[in-house]
Structures are given as C-alpha cells and as structure tokens.
Design a protein around this motif. Structure first.
Motif, PDB file in Angstrom:
ATOM      1  N   MET A 157       0.734  -1.227   0.113  1.00 26.34           N
ATOM      2  CA  MET A 157      -0.002  -0.092   0.031  1.00 26.34           C
ATOM      3  C   MET A 157       0.933   1.077   0.042  1.00 26.34           C
ATOM      4  O   MET A 157       0.543   2.169  -0.800  1.00 26.34           O
ATOM      5  N   LEU A 158       1.966   1.258   0.843  1.00 31.24           N
ATOM      6  CA  LEU A 158       2.771   2.297   0.758  1.00 31.24           C
ATOM      7  C   LEU A 158       3.335   2.345  -0.519  1.00 31.24           C
ATOM      8  O   LEU A 158       3.724   3.545  -0.878  1.00 31.24           O
ATOM      9  N   ALA A 159       4.022   1.418  -1.184  1.00 29.13           N
ATOM     10  CA  ALA A 159       4.782   1.497  -2.402  1.00 29.13           C
ATOM     11  C   ALA A 159       3.446   2.106  -3.614  1.00 29.13           C
ATOM     12  O   ALA A 159       3.881   3.064  -4.406  1.00 29.13           O
ATOM     13  N   VAL A 160       2.326   1.779  -3.475  1.00 25.67           N
ATOM     14  CA  VAL A 160       1.493   2.188  -4.679  1.00 25.67           C
ATOM     15  C   VAL A 160       1.059   3.616  -4.294  1.00 25.67           C
ATOM     16  O   VAL A 160       0.844   4.452  -5.282  1.00 25.67           O
ATOM     17  N   LEU A 161       1.088   4.095  -3.296  1.00 24.93           N
ATOM     18  CA  LEU A 161       0.719   5.561  -2.752  1.00 24.93           C
ATOM     19  C   LEU A 161       1.800   6.287  -3.327  1.00 24.93           C
ATOM     20  O   LEU A 161       1.817   7.369  -3.862  1.00 24.93           O
ATOM     21  N   LEU A 162       3.014   6.021  -2.974  1.00 28.93           N
ATOM     22  CA  LEU A 162       4.458   6.586  -3.279  1.00 28.93           C
ATOM     23  C   LEU A 162       4.753   6.679  -4.945  1.00 28.93           C
ATOM     24  O   LEU A 162       5.215   7.627  -5.273  1.00 28.93           O
ATOM     25  N   GLU A 163       4.179   5.611  -5.466  1.00 27.92           N
ATOM     26  CA  GLU A 163       4.563   5.286  -6.727  1.00 27.92           C
ATOM     27  C   GLU A 163       3.520   5.548  -7.960  1.00 27.92           C
ATOM     28  O   GLU A 163       3.953   5.758  -9.040  1.00 27.92           O
ATOM     29  N   ASN A 164       2.286   5.528  -7.546  1.00 22.95           N
ATOM     30  CA  ASN A 164       1.109   5.448  -8.408  1.00 22.95           C
ATOM     31  C   ASN A 164       0.219   6.684  -8.104  1.00 22.95           C
ATOM     32  O   ASN A 164      -0.436   7.140  -8.957  1.00 22.95           O
ATOM     33  N   VAL A 165       0.171   7.019  -6.820  1.00 26.34           N
ATOM     34  CA  VAL A 165      -1.265   7.640  -6.397  1.00 26.34           C
ATOM     35  C   VAL A 165      -0.471   9.402  -6.138  1.00 26.34           C
ATOM     36  O   VAL A 165      -1.083  10.273  -6.865  1.00 26.34           O
ATOM     37  N   LEU A 166       0.291   9.355  -5.477  1.00 24.46           N
ATOM     38  CA  LEU A 166       1.063  10.739  -5.276  1.00 24.46           C
ATOM     39  C   LEU A 166       1.602  11.234  -6.427  1.00 24.46           C
ATOM     40  O   LEU A 166       2.213  10.442  -7.206  1.00 24.46           O
ATOM     41  N   VAL A 167       1.817  12.581  -6.635  1.00 24.52           N
ATOM     42  CA  VAL A 167       2.646  13.177  -7.493  1.00 24.52           C
ATOM     43  C   VAL A 167       3.965  12.803  -7.402  1.00 24.52           C
ATOM     44  O   VAL A 167       4.564  12.830  -6.342  1.00 24.52           O
ATOM     45  N   ASN A 168       4.542  12.752  -8.600  1.00 27.79           N
ATOM     46  CA  ASN A 168       6.077  12.127  -8.410  1.00 27.79           C
ATOM     47  C   ASN A 168       6.901  13.277  -7.689  1.00 27.79           C
ATOM     48  O   ASN A 168       6.636  14.508  -7.380  1.00 27.79           O
TER      49      ASN A 168
END
Length: 288
Positions: free
Chosen positions: A225-236
């Motif tokens: 979940m942390l990975a998908v938040l940082l890599e896909n959900v939040l702005v780069n």
C-alpha cells in the motif's frame, strides 16, 4: 429601606429577572469528559455529546456495512472484482474488471465507497482498488520476505533516521508503541527505503506506514500500500530531497482555491497567509 417588600420577595424577584443561575443539564453534560479507544487503538477524548455523535456515525457505518454484506452474500466475496460477462453477436466476451479504471466506473461501487467502507472490509477493498494487489502480482511471491532479510542489519542514513523516529510515532499507542509494533514498522520503512533509493526515508512516512499497518493488519500488505501510494497515487517526487511534488500539489491547491473559493482566497491573501509555503523535507507530511 425596601418599604414593605420582604427580603424573600426581593430574592424571588431577582431570580425571576435572572432565571439562569446555574448550569443547565446540557451544559453540565458537555463538561463531562470521557476517554475511550477507537477501532484502531487511539485514545479519543470528548464530552458526552461528542460520544453521542460518534455513536450515530457508528450506527450509520453499521447500516452501510449491512449493504456490503448483502452484496457479499448475493454476488460473492469479491463481487467488485468479478469479470463482467456480456453477450455479443460474436459470442461471449469477458471484460476484465481488475483494472482500476473499470472499477472506478462502477456506479454501485463508487456510491458504496463514498458512503463508507465497513472497517472489516477496508484491508481487502483498499488493497484491491488502490492497485497494490496488481503491483504485488508483478513480483515473486517471496519479494517482501526476501527484501526484509536482505536488508536486515544494514545501516544507512535512512535506517538511522527511521530508528530515531520509531519511538515518536504515535507514542502511547497500545500496539505501535511496543517492541513488536516498532519492529513491524521498521521493517516496512527500511524495506521501502531500499526499494526506492530516490525516496529512501522522509520524516512523515513513519505516520503513513503506521496507519497503513493498523488498517491493513499485515506488514506485507502495508508495504505494498505504501509502494502504490508513493509510486502511483501521489505526484512524483513528493518525498524526494527537494519535495518538488509537494510544491506542485500546494501550488495546484492555491490556484484551485482562487478559482473555486475566491472570497476565501482573497481573505487569506489580505492576511498575508500563503497556502503554499516553502516546505522542509524533515517536517512535511503530505495529505492524501
């Protein structure tokens, strides 16, 4: 001095002019402070009226939960992930509903989510709809265990900062603020710091990962979940050294505020209050 008016009559007259001489029952109840733990172990403090409001919210959540359970019973445990079947002239075509875009277009699912996902279903629904399940499926099953074993004992600037922040992450929590909780949170954070060296570790990630641990229940699910938040959900670059992604988010918010709420934006500007201030890597915690 008061003529024929007795002291008793004078007292009654004064009481009539000032009828509220003692706190009302509502006021007394409002001053009663109660403490209790919420679903995730956090201590909540409030007055009796706050508790009543909370109970009303809980009842609405229970009612909405019954809708979810009815769908679970009628359509199956993973009804929102089942392929949709439609009859065409050429035959039957299976439309995969595993893609996030397809799921987002489901009117029923969107309506249910906006009303609230029952707490017991949140780990499964969050994991599926966020894209974490899809991201996990792209690597070997043992990826997380292999990663945590490979980095065990290694010391980096990120691991030193993580060790410094662990005791400060929700101190007093009945599970997070224990050796077991610290160890679980450390594995998630250290593992991700090696997965993405550009991010490494930024103060603020400890709170995000801790909340994910409480909701998702397992370390591995919290990690993905942390990975998908940082890599896909939040702005780069929200959590990289220069926090450029956070600056973008804040500038977008400032422009959106001026467009949608011009009076508020003008008021804040008159107060010289900048809603997109310069931010520091060590204290910023982006909201999402």
């Amino acid at each position: 001095m008061f003529g024929t008016q007795s002291k008793r009559d004078l007292t009654l007259e004064l009481q009539a002019q000032f009828p509220i001489l003692r706190p009302s029952i509502h006021a007394r109840r409002a001053n009663l402070t109660v403490k209790f733990q919420d679903l995730y172990g956090f201590t909540v403090e409030g007055n009796v009226d706050d508790v009543n409001v909370l109970n009303e919210v809980r009842e609405k959540v229970r009612q909405q939960g019954r809708v979810w359970w009815a769908l679970e019973a009628s359509k199956g445990a993973n009804w929102y992930l089942q392929p949709q079947i439609s009859s065409l002239s050429e035959g039957i075509v299976l439309k995969s509903s595993l893609k996030l875009a397809a799921l987002a277009n489901s009117i029923t699912l969107k309506r249910l989510i906006r009303k609230g996902i029952p707490p017991v279903l949140r780990p499964k629904v969050w994991f599926s709809l966020s894209g974490a399940a899809k991201k996990k499926s792209t690597v070997p099953e043992s990826y997380y265990n292999d990663l945590t074993k490979a980095v065990d004992g290694k010391v980096t600037p990120a691991t030193r900062q993580i060790d410094h922040d662990l005791p400060r992450t929700f101190p007093g929590h009945p599970w997070l603020d224990t050796p077991e909780g610290h160890a679980a949170l450390r594995r998630v954070l250290v593992g991700y710091s090696f997965r993405d060296s550009d991010v490494g570790y930024c103060q603020g990630l400890n709170y995000v990962a801790a909340l994910l641990l409480l909701v998702m229940k397992t370390e591995e699910d919290a990690f993905w979940m942390l990975a998908v938040l940082l890599e896909n959900v939040l702005v780069n670059d929200c959590y990289t050294n220069n926090l450029s992604g956070c600056h973008v988010e804040q500038r977008v918010f400032k422009d959106l505020l001026a467009k949608k709420c011009p009076r508020i934006a003008a008021h804040l500007e008159a107060l010289e209050f900048d809603v997109s201030p310069r931010c520091d890597r060590v204290v910023l915690v982006p909201l999402f």
